[in-house]
Design an enzyme around this catalytic site. Structure first.
Site, mmCIF file in Angstrom:
data_model
loop_
_atom_site.group_PDB
_atom_site.id
_atom_site.type_symbol
_atom_site.label_atom_id
_atom_site.label_comp_id
_atom_site.label_asym_id
_atom_site.label_seq_id
_atom_site.Cartn_x
_atom_site.Cartn_y
_atom_site.Cartn_z
ATOM 1 C CG HIS A 187 -1.743 1.206 1.371
ATOM 2 N ND1 HIS A 187 -0.895 2.364 1.876
ATOM 3 C CD2 HIS A 187 -2.983 1.570 1.164
ATOM 4 C CE1 HIS A 187 -2.100 3.413 1.988
ATOM 5 N NE2 HIS A 187 -3.086 2.747 1.516
ATOM 6 N N GLY A 188 1.972 1.184 0.928
ATOM 7 C CA GLY A 188 2.947 2.398 0.694
ATOM 8 C C GLY A 188 2.651 3.504 1.864
ATOM 9 C CG ASP A 189 1.148 7.395 3.141
ATOM 10 O OD1 ASP A 189 1.365 7.353 4.112
ATOM 11 O OD2 ASP A 189 0.944 8.245 2.380
ATOM 12 C CB VAL A 190 -0.155 1.364 6.210
ATOM 13 C CG1 VAL A 190 -1.095 0.702 7.342
ATOM 14 C CG2 VAL A 190 -0.660 0.524 5.000
ATOM 15 C CG ASN A 194 -3.549 7.297 4.587
ATOM 16 O OD1 ASN A 194 -4.303 8.282 4.530
ATOM 17 N ND2 ASN A 194 -2.285 7.383 4.098
#
Length: 283
Positions: A187-190, A194
């Site tokens: 996902h890259g931006d947990v 978010n």
């Protein structure tokens, strides 16, 4: 905005309420005449992000994983319309953490063919380069750690001496980091903002920054603002065990990347954690 949405979606808008989204964008919750609720992001002022890229990343997660993300209904350079995900204001409890662990472990478990991605993506409003590579450590070194650090230094956000220390670390990463079993879609931006919660379950993950990488960088990110804790890691490691040393050292090294993102976006308040991490490895 109401007229534009009605023309674009072909359905009436019965109500439109503002909601915060950040990074120079305007956000709205819209109730449609056919009973649907949608979330809207619109570019305004000096914001330059192409919202089609966020739509692309959400679509990739929907196609290649079971991670719950909002479906996209419309994407234009300056307008994004997607499902509105209902929440109930509940916090991230241990029960929620265990559900998140199941979802994220399932995302990470599927082997991907390379590190990087088919195209560059974004983290927040910042460019995220994704050349396709066979090894993780060189990818992380060159296209995450050093790429963000050098951009921050060039823009006056990162002191030159701190960049030099990061460059020395970059030359030693093989000493500290490991290659994963396989590349994983991230996902890259947990982080908490978010992660959407309803009825003690994860309702959705939003605002992705996708690429294929080592699951450990995703896991490190979840600890940066205390999003997930012991309940999450216990459940995750029951499904995908971690190699020794993640919590003791590698998590801190991987957090350098999102910390540099925050240096770029929010300034010098995020420099001390970088200093501490570098001092911890004798640099």
């Amino acid at each position: 905005m109401k007229d534009r949405l009605e023309a674009a979606l072909g359905v009436g808008v019965t109500s439109l309420a503002s909601m915060p989204v950040g990074f120079g964008l305007a956000g709205f919750k819209a109730d449609l005449a056919d009973g649907r609720k949608v979330a809207v992001k619109a570019r305004q002022g000096t914001a330059r992000a192409d919202l089609r890229l966020e739509a692309y990343m959400l679509g990739e997660l929907a196609r290649h994983s079971t991670l719950p993300v909002p479906a996209v209904h419309l994407s234009e350079p300056d307008l994004l319309v997607m499902d509105f995900i209902e929440t109930d204001g509940g916090g991230i409890t241990p029960q929620v953490e265990r559900h998140a662990a199941e979802l994220i472990a399932a995302l990470h478990a599927v082997p991907r063919p390379f590190f990087g991605y088919a195209r560059d993506t974004l983290i927040g409003p910042l460019p995220q380069p994704n050349p396709q590579m066979d090894r993780w450590i060189p990818f992380f070194r060159d296209h995450r750690l050093l790429a963000m650090a050098r951009t921050a230094e060039a823009e006056g956000r990162l002191p030159a001496k701190l960049l030099m220390r990061l460059e020395r670390l970059a030359g030693r990463l093989d000493t500290y980091l490991t290659e994963p079993r396989h590349p994983s879609l991230l996902h890259g931006d947990v982080w908490t903002g978010n992660v959407l919660v309803r009825r003690q379950r994860i309702a959705g993950f939003v605002d992705p920054a996708i690429y294929c990488g080592h699951p450990e960088i995703e896991l490190a990110f979840t600890t940066m603002f205390g999003t997930f804790g012991p309940a999450f890691f216990e459940a995750y490691e029951a499904l995908l065990p971690l190699e020794p040393g993640f919590h003791e050292l590698r998590s801190a090294l991987y957090k350098l990347y999102p910390t540099l993102v925050h240096v770029q976006l929010f300034g010098s308040a995020y420099l001390p954690p970088i200093e501490r991490t570098l001092a911890g490895v004798g640099l």
